[in-house]
Scaffold this motif. Structure first.
Motif, PDB file in Angstrom:
ATOM      1  N   PRO A   1       0.826  -1.215   0.000  1.00 25.15           N
ATOM      2  CA  PRO A   1       0.000   0.000   0.000  1.00 25.15           C
ATOM      3  C   PRO A   1       0.856   1.259   0.000  1.00 25.15           C
ATOM      4  N   ASP A   2       0.414   2.257  -0.790  1.00 20.48           N
ATOM      5  CA  ASP A   2       1.222   3.463  -0.938  1.00 20.48           C
ATOM      6  C   ASP A   2       0.344   4.694  -1.180  1.00 20.48           C
ATOM      7  N   GLY A   3      -0.784   4.766  -0.469  1.00 20.46           N
ATOM      8  CA  GLY A   3      -1.649   5.937  -0.605  1.00 20.46           C
ATOM      9  C   GLY A   3      -3.080   5.544  -0.878  1.00 20.46           C
ATOM     10  N   SER A   4      -4.000   6.440  -0.570  1.00 19.98           N
ATOM     11  CA  SER A   4      -5.418   6.157  -0.775  1.00 19.98           C
ATOM     12  C   SER A   4      -6.186   7.467  -0.924  1.00 19.98           C
ATOM     13  N   GLY A   5      -7.450   7.337  -1.235  1.00 22.48           N
ATOM     14  CA  GLY A   5      -8.288   8.517  -1.366  1.00 22.48           C
ATOM     15  C   GLY A   5      -9.753   8.132  -1.370  1.00 22.48           C
ATOM     16  N   ARG A   6     -10.620   9.148  -1.287  1.00 23.07           N
ATOM     17  CA  ARG A   6     -12.068   8.943  -1.346  1.00 23.07           C
ATOM     18  C   ARG A   6     -12.661   9.812  -2.436  1.00 23.07           C
ATOM     19  N   VAL A   7     -13.709   9.298  -3.066  1.00 25.86           N
ATOM     20  CA  VAL A   7     -14.342   9.994  -4.184  1.00 25.86           C
ATOM     21  C   VAL A   7     -15.857   9.926  -4.016  1.00 25.86           C
ATOM     22  N   SER A   8     -16.520  11.037  -4.233  1.00 27.22           N
ATOM     23  CA  SER A   8     -17.980  11.060  -4.237  1.00 27.22           C
ATOM     24  C   SER A   8     -18.480  10.537  -5.578  1.00 27.22           C
ATOM     25  N   CYS A   9     -19.309   9.488  -5.528  1.00 23.16           N
ATOM     26  CA  CYS A   9     -19.893   8.895  -6.740  1.00 23.16           C
ATOM     27  C   CYS A   9     -21.401   8.764  -6.544  1.00 23.16           C
ATOM     28  N   PRO A  10     -22.142   9.846  -6.692  1.00 27.77           N
ATOM     29  CA  PRO A  10     -23.597   9.745  -6.547  1.00 27.77           C
ATOM     30  C   PRO A  10     -24.198   8.896  -7.653  1.00 27.77           C
ATOM     31  N   PHE A  11     -25.198   8.110  -7.295  1.00 29.62           N
ATOM     32  CA  PHE A  11     -25.938   7.329  -8.279  1.00 29.62           C
ATOM     33  C   PHE A  11     -27.178   8.134  -8.641  1.00 29.62           C
ATOM     34  N   GLY A  12     -27.254   8.634  -9.862  1.00 25.24           N
ATOM     35  CA  GLY A  12     -28.375   9.445 -10.291  1.00 25.24           C
ATOM     36  C   GLY A  12     -29.072   8.835 -11.494  1.00 25.24           C
ATOM     37  N   ASP A  43     -38.978  15.940  -9.206  1.00 22.53           N
ATOM     38  CA  ASP A  43     -39.098  15.795 -10.653  1.00 22.53           C
ATOM     39  C   ASP A  43     -39.144  14.336 -11.100  1.00 22.53           C
ATOM     40  N   GLY A  44     -39.154  13.392 -10.137  1.00 23.53           N
ATOM     41  CA  GLY A  44     -39.236  11.973 -10.455  1.00 23.53           C
ATOM     42  C   GLY A  44     -37.897  11.278 -10.578  1.00 23.53           C
ATOM     43  N   SER A  45     -36.820  12.036 -10.572  1.00 25.29           N
ATOM     44  CA  SER A  45     -35.493  11.428 -10.662  1.00 25.29           C
ATOM     45  C   SER A  45     -35.122  10.791  -9.329  1.00 25.29           C
ATOM     46  N   VAL A  46     -34.084   9.974  -9.343  1.00 27.48           N
ATOM     47  CA  VAL A  46     -33.599   9.277  -8.151  1.00 27.48           C
ATOM     48  C   VAL A  46     -32.125   9.609  -7.978  1.00 27.48           C
ATOM     49  N   ARG A  47     -31.729   9.924  -6.754  1.00 27.11           N
ATOM     50  CA  ARG A  47     -30.323  10.240  -6.485  1.00 27.11           C
ATOM     51  C   ARG A  47     -29.930   9.691  -5.121  1.00 27.11           C
ATOM     52  N   MET A  48     -28.826   8.945  -5.111  1.00 22.80           N
ATOM     53  CA  MET A  48     -28.274   8.398  -3.875  1.00 22.80           C
ATOM     54  C   MET A  48     -26.819   8.830  -3.758  1.00 22.80           C
ATOM     55  N   GLU A  49     -26.480   9.441  -2.655  1.00 23.30           N
ATOM     56  CA  GLU A  49     -25.107   9.898  -2.434  1.00 23.30           C
ATOM     57  C   GLU A  49     -24.258   8.730  -1.933  1.00 23.30           C
ATOM     58  N   ASN A  50     -23.097   8.569  -2.541  1.00 26.31           N
ATOM     59  CA  ASN A  50     -22.177   7.496  -2.154  1.00 26.31           C
ATOM     60  C   ASN A  50     -20.743   8.008  -2.134  1.00 26.31           C
ATOM     61  N   VAL A  51     -19.948   7.411  -1.283  1.00 26.57           N
ATOM     62  CA  VAL A  51     -18.515   7.673  -1.258  1.00 26.57           C
ATOM     63  C   VAL A  51     -17.794   6.357  -1.535  1.00 26.57           C
ATOM     64  N   PHE A  52     -16.867   6.393  -2.473  1.00 28.34           N
ATOM     65  CA  PHE A  52     -16.040   5.235  -2.767  1.00 28.34           C
ATOM     66  C   PHE A  52     -14.605   5.520  -2.366  1.00 28.34           C
ATOM     67  N   ARG A  53     -13.904   4.470  -2.015  1.00 31.92           N
ATOM     68  CA  ARG A  53     -12.522   4.589  -1.577  1.00 31.92           C
ATOM     69  C   ARG A  53     -11.622   3.850  -2.561  1.00 31.92           C
ATOM     70  N   TYR A  54     -10.450   4.397  -2.794  1.00 32.10           N
ATOM     71  CA  TYR A  54      -9.478   3.692  -3.648  1.00 32.10           C
ATOM     72  C   TYR A  54      -8.139   3.621  -2.910  1.00 32.10           C
ATOM     73  N   LEU A  55      -7.385   2.570  -3.228  1.00 28.82           N
ATOM     74  CA  LEU A  55      -6.048   2.362  -2.657  1.00 28.82           C
ATOM     75  C   LEU A  55      -5.047   2.270  -3.795  1.00 28.82           C
ATOM     76  N   ILE A  56      -3.944   2.971  -3.645  1.00 30.43           N
ATOM     77  CA  ILE A  56      -2.825   2.846  -4.573  1.00 30.43           C
ATOM     78  C   ILE A  56      -1.786   1.952  -3.924  1.00 30.43           C
ATOM     79  N   ALA A  57      -1.408   0.885  -4.619  1.00 30.01           N
ATOM     80  CA  ALA A  57      -0.406  -0.050  -4.100  1.00 30.01           C
ATOM     81  C   ALA A  57       0.695  -0.221  -5.145  1.00 30.01           C
ATOM     82  N   ARG A  58       1.821  -0.738  -4.714  1.00 26.04           N
ATOM     83  CA  ARG A  58       2.963  -0.956  -5.597  1.00 26.04           C
ATOM     84  C   ARG A  58       3.372  -2.417  -5.576  1.00 26.04           C
ATOM     85  N   THR A  59       3.872  -2.865  -6.702  1.00 26.23           N
ATOM     86  CA  THR A  59       4.354  -4.253  -6.789  1.00 26.23           C
ATOM     87  C   THR A  59       5.778  -4.339  -6.226  1.00 26.23           C
TER      88      THR A  59
END
Length: 327
Positions: free
Chosen positions: A256-267, A311-327
């Motif tokens: 492991p060599d770093g990570s982060g979080r990203v907002s990925c709403p499902f709309g 307006d009939g649309s659907v939206r769900m807020e989500n957070v996804f996490r990613y990890l950067i790793a090295r071989t």
């Protein structure tokens, strides 16, 4: 880049693969773009996409100038990826086109590739076990495993580099973006990468964020509840714990060599599109097997009601996490 939404009925595995490609896959674009920005993916990057599905992440990397190979075991999604890439890369020289591989990467020797098929030597197609988002499956769950090696985009042509078949010369970046692929399926592929990639290569893993930060986790409880009467194994959200991505990486021999979080709403534009999009992930397969499509559709629609807008649309807020790793 946003896929065009299709609102009609899509029966069968081919239809569900198109629902994934045209409705659901685009929800992860913020994740793809954030990772590519951080790693400065572009001209000169050699990228291997594990579980590439219908190819959206591959197209984004290719558009940045990267040399790209994608791997998946879902025949229907991979066929769509081939169609989309062929249309997008029609004017490119054959050596600059994206290649697609099928089969079991756990048995592949990624240091060499068979130039006749663009498929790693030693790769075999399985009567599959199910990664929840990539789509290999057992009989009866609506997924179709590939019966034979998949033809690459630009089949019969040289691979993504003028100097030849570049898996043998290593890749700079390996991505495993599927947030719900079971660790038991993903781990062996990552271990194969760790053994064969050049030292210092970058591997990116992605997972759902904490359940309290992912509105979709509440909707997915429907899958677990409906699968219980017959003891079916509904897939749980994978890699939502604080150190789960790191543990998976270390087990595969990665650092492991770093990570982060990203907002990925499902709309979604409407409730039917939301239902079809979520069903296309495969996370509700066990629930459908334990009950029926009609009941799953009904209860999934009810679970989505709190996320409907005026307006009939659907939206769900989500957070996804990613990890950067090295071989």
């Amino acid at each position: 880049m946003t896929a065009t939404l299709y609102r009609g009925s899509r029966p069968g595995t081919r239809g569900r693969a198109r629902d994934w490609a045209e409705i659901q896959e685009r929800m992860l674009v913020p994740l793809y773009e954030t990772v590519y920005d951080r790693l400065e993916v572009g001209a000169g990057t050699r990228l291997l996409g594990l579980g590439c599905g219908s190819g959206l992440a591959l197209m984004l990397a290719s558009a940045r100038g990267a040399a790209v190979i994608g791997h998946d075991r879902d025949a229907e999604r991979l066929a769509l990826a081939r169609e989309r890439l062929a249309a997008r890369e029609r004017g490119r020289p054959p050596e600059h086109r994206t290649r697609l591989l099928a089969g079991d990467l756990r048995l592949a020797d990624l240091r060499t590739a068979d130039p006749r098929t663009d498929r790693p030597r030693g790769t075999v197609a399985l009567a599959a076990r199910t990664p929840a988002l990539s789509g290999a499956a057992s009989a009866g769950n609506g997924r179709t495993p590939p019966p034979a090696p998949d033809a690459p985009s630009g089949a019969g042509e040289p691979a993504a580099d003028r100097s030849g078949s570049w898996p043998g010369r290593g890749y700079d970046v390996v991505t495993a973006f599927e947030p719900a692929a079971p660790a038991a399926e993903l781990g062996p592929a990552l271990a194969a990468v760790a053994r064969t990639a050049r030292r210092g290569s970058t591997v990116v893993l992605a997972g759902w964020g904490p359940p309290e930060r992912c509105a979709t986790s509440h909707v997915l409880k429907v899958a677990t509840r409906l699968a219980e009467p017959r003891g079916a194994a509904a897939p749980a959200l994978r890699l939502s714990g604080r150190d789960d991505l790191e543990d998976l990486a270390r087990t595969a021999g990665l650092r492991p060599d770093g990570s982060g979080r990203v907002s990925c709403p499902f709309g979604y534009p409407d409730l039917p599109s939301a239902v079809r999009g979520l069903l296309s992930t495969g996370l509700f397969d066990a629930a459908v097997a334990a009950t029926d499509h009609q009941q799953v559709d009904k209860e999934l629609a009810e679970a989505l009601h709190p996320y409907r807008r005026p307006d009939g649309s659907v939206r769900m807020e989500n957070v996804f996490r990613y990890l950067i790793a090295r071989t």
